[in-house]
Scaffold this active site. Structure first.
Site, short mmCIF file in Angstrom:
data_model
loop_
_atom_site.label_atom_id
_atom_site.label_comp_id
_atom_site.label_asym_id
_atom_site.label_seq_id
_atom_site.Cartn_x
_atom_site.Cartn_y
_atom_site.Cartn_z
N LYS A 42 0.87 -1.19 0.00
CA LYS A 42 0.00 0.00 0.00
C LYS A 42 0.91 1.23 0.00
CE LYS A 42 -1.90 3.04 1.85
NZ LYS A 42 -1.76 4.46 1.40
N GLU A 51 9.43 16.61 14.72
CA GLU A 51 9.90 16.38 13.35
C GLU A 51 9.14 17.32 12.41
OE1 GLU A 51 8.82 12.60 11.25
OE2 GLU A 51 10.96 12.51 10.85
P1 NAI Z 1 1.60 8.94 7.43
O1 NAI Z 1 2.23 8.18 8.53
O2 NAI Z 1 0.16 9.29 7.56
O3 NAI Z 1 1.75 8.11 6.05
C1 NAI Z 1 2.65 7.05 5.81
C2 NAI Z 1 1.91 5.87 5.20
O4 NAI Z 1 0.95 5.39 6.13
C3 NAI Z 1 1.13 6.19 3.93
O5 NAI Z 1 1.18 5.08 3.05
C4 NAI Z 1 -0.28 6.34 4.44
O6 NAI Z 1 -1.26 6.09 3.45
C5 NAI Z 1 -0.33 5.30 5.52
N1 NAI Z 1 -1.35 5.51 6.56
C6 NAI Z 1 -1.87 6.69 6.99
N2 NAI Z 1 -2.79 6.46 7.94
C7 NAI Z 1 -2.86 5.12 8.13
C8 NAI Z 1 -3.62 4.27 8.99
N3 NAI Z 1 -4.50 4.76 9.87
N4 NAI Z 1 -3.41 2.94 8.93
C9 NAI Z 1 -2.51 2.43 8.07
N5 NAI Z 1 -1.79 3.17 7.23
C10 NAI Z 1 -1.94 4.51 7.25
O7 NAI Z 1 2.46 10.24 7.17
P2 NAI Z 1 1.97 11.63 6.51
O8 NAI Z 1 0.73 12.10 7.16
O9 NAI Z 1 1.95 11.48 5.06
O10 NAI Z 1 3.16 12.59 6.95
C11 NAI Z 1 3.12 13.22 8.23
C12 NAI Z 1 4.47 13.24 8.88
O11 NAI Z 1 4.96 11.93 9.05
C13 NAI Z 1 5.55 13.92 8.08
O12 NAI Z 1 5.51 15.31 8.23
C14 NAI Z 1 6.78 13.32 8.69
O13 NAI Z 1 7.07 13.98 9.90
C15 NAI Z 1 6.36 11.90 9.01
N6 NAI Z 1 6.81 10.95 7.97
C16 NAI Z 1 7.91 10.19 8.22
C17 NAI Z 1 8.41 9.35 7.24
C18 NAI Z 1 9.61 8.51 7.47
O14 NAI Z 1 10.35 8.25 6.53
N7 NAI Z 1 9.84 8.00 8.67
C19 NAI Z 1 7.81 9.28 5.91
C20 NAI Z 1 6.60 10.06 5.77
C21 NAI Z 1 6.16 10.87 6.78
#
Ligand code: NAI
Ligand code: MG
Length: 499
Positions: free
Chosen positions: A197, A403
């Protein structure tokens, strides 16, 4: 910094243009389909906010179909039972087929995520190819051990590493193709079947990877690729009882929510989450290298890197010199659309991320910090933010603790160098740290003191499929890459035979 190419329109190559006109569909059980509901999501080009394409918005029923297909392929299908050398050939073939379409993959990544095409071409795509080849080699090398049995009698005891089963791979938007193959590689090498996903902001390369995977001859159901909102498709996958493990990369907040989702069937979790990584420049460091390294670490990929060195610590007597050097480093970036080969910093990925990063900068100003360079959005076409350095901070400020995931560095002048370890550890995160010094003993002492998964000395972040990667504290659970990474896609079984 200068803006370039904002009015010049530079289009993608022909193969990429064609790729964008073919439909983007879900890959389930070896076939392409729309979401059962027919719902779609617009894919936005972050450089100009225009709609590039549409992707299916999968719902619970689509996820259920994908999980059933993966389960069937795991239980009855050829994948886990296939000779490992055959699995290896298939992974290698996928790498070759990406290489044959490398320009298309690089340009799609740039259009979708915003990153400079020079980066997609020289980092994301080649590293993805190398990652798949690395994991191809592992197929034939997964092994258990023999153990002594300390009991009366004669025994032979052994351990087997078996594939963990059906795995959900949930990936972020900052390195879309790289994240996908970094999870697919070890999962498939271990003999698992998967549902990938990708992040809803950047699903295009994952879906084109699906084409390549089918062309390579992957049996139906082994790899399913389902696009959609995290809160709908991601959540349904994480909660599904037919899934044995979730490997997730993303925010700490969603990572924590997955613990609840895993409750029903106690599925395994690997979580690669956020960071607030320190860059420490000691007085005896090679300052020129340190400044360039620190600058790259926070500004590369517009700061959207989990290991970005977002907190800078420098001795007070060198603070002005180092920060002055970093200001110059920041000002030489050329902001523009990623497809322009002269661009060195692209936009942020989305409207939401743009707003979030600008909010943090505004919040820092309101708390009394000073913006030393940058601090604003850039142009009005896309989600650009200037490379930004913030000073006059204290450890309690949100910009120091949270972050940001954008091109924003917070710089702290340090009076007592003995406090550096404590300052570095003053975070809920523990993903990585960089130390710059010529004194090897100081470097290792600090490296041992800092509670983080990866420490670099005299270098910005370095990653590779053979280097264990993951976080201490709230940066996650488990490690990816290398032997630890592949073992996390296996269950360990002990067999004891009385002879
Ligand atoms: P997110 O954690 O919401 O998204 C990451 C993945 O999780 C995406 O594929 C999303 O569709 C999925 N996801 C979202 N909600 C979910 C749920 N309830 N259950 C299962 N999967 C779910 O991150 P977002 O909102 O795009 O970014 C927010 C912050 O997260 C960023 O500003 C950054 O600080 C952090 N981030 C960290 C990353 C890393 O490499 N560790 C990568 C992306 C974001
Ligand atoms: Mg996008």
């Amino acid at each position: 910094m200068k803006g370039i190419g904002m009015s010049v329109s530079i289009g993608p190559a022909e193969q990429t243009g064609l790729s964008l006109t073919r439909p983007f569909q879900l890959l389930i059980d070896g076939g392409w389909s729309d979401a059962q509901s027919g719902d779609v999501l617009d894919v936005i080009n972050p450089a100009d906010r225009k709609v590039l394409a549409q992707i299916p918005a999968a719902g619970g029923q689509d996820i259920d179909r994908a999980v059933r297909a993966a389960r069937k392929a795991f239980e009855d299908g050829p994948w886990p039972a296939m000779p490992p050398g055959e699995r290896a050939k298939l992974l290698w073939r996928i790498a070759d087929l990406i290489e044959a379409r490398k320009e298309e993959f690089a340009e799609l990544e740039t259009l979708d995520n915003g990153k400079p095409v020079t980066m997609s071409k020289w980092v994301d795509v080649p590293a993805s190819i190398a990652t798949l080849r690395y994991w191809s080699g592992w197929c034939t090398k997964i092994a258990g051990e023999t153990r002594a049995v300390d009991m009366p009698g004669d025994y032979l005891a052994m351990t087997l590493r078996e594939p963990i089963g059906v795995v959900g791979l949930i990936t972020p938007w900052n390195f879309p193709l790289m994240s996908a193959v970094s999870k697919l590689g070890p999962a498939l090498a271990a003999g698992c079947t998967v549902i990938l996903k990708p992040a809803e902001q950047t699903s295009l390369t994952a879906l084109r990877l699906g084409e390549v995977i089918l062309e390579a001859g992957m049996p139906p159901g082994v790899v399913n690729i389902v696009t959609g909102l995290g809160s709908v498709a991601g959540a349904a996958l994480a909660e599904h009882d037919g899934v044995d493990k979730i490997s997730f990369t993303g925010s700490t907040a969603i990572g924590k929510s997955l613990i609840g989702a895993a409750r029903g069937n106690l599925k395994r979790l690997t979580l690669e989450l956020g960071g607030k990584s320190p860059t420490i420049i000691l007085p005896d460091a090679d300052l020129e290298r340190a400044i360039a390294g620190a600058g790259n670490s926070i500004f590369r990929n517009s700061g959207q890197i989990c290991v970005a060195g977002s907190r800078l610590y420098v001795a007070r007597k060198q603070f002005d010199q180092v920060v002055g050097g970093l200001v110059k480093f920041a000002e030489q970036f050329k902001l523009g659309p990623g497809l322009d080969p002269a661009t060195t910093m692209g936009p942020l990925v989305s409207d939401r991320q743009h707003e979030r990063v600008l909010d943090y900068i505004g919040g820092a100003r309101a708390e009394g910090a000073s913006v030393i360079t940058g601090g604003h959005g850039f142009g009005d076409a896309g989600y650009f933010v200037e490379p930004t350095i913030i000073g006059d901070v204290n450890p309690q400020m949100r910009v120091v603790q949270e972050e940001i995931f954008g091109p924003v560095l917070v710089a702290t002048a340090v009076d007592d160098l003995d406090e550096l370890g404590t300052l570095a550890n003053d975070s809920i995160y523990g993903l990585s740290a960089s130390i710059w010094t010529r004194d090897i003993s100081t470097a290792y002492k600090l490296a041992r003191k800092i509670r983080a998964g990866t420490i670099t000395i005299n270098s910005g972040s370095i990653a590779g499929p053979n280097l264990p990667f993951g976080g201490f504290k709230q940066s996650g659970w488990g490690r990816e890459n290398g032997v630890d990474g592949i073992e996390s896609f296996t269950e360990l079984k002990t067999i004891i035979t009385a002879l």
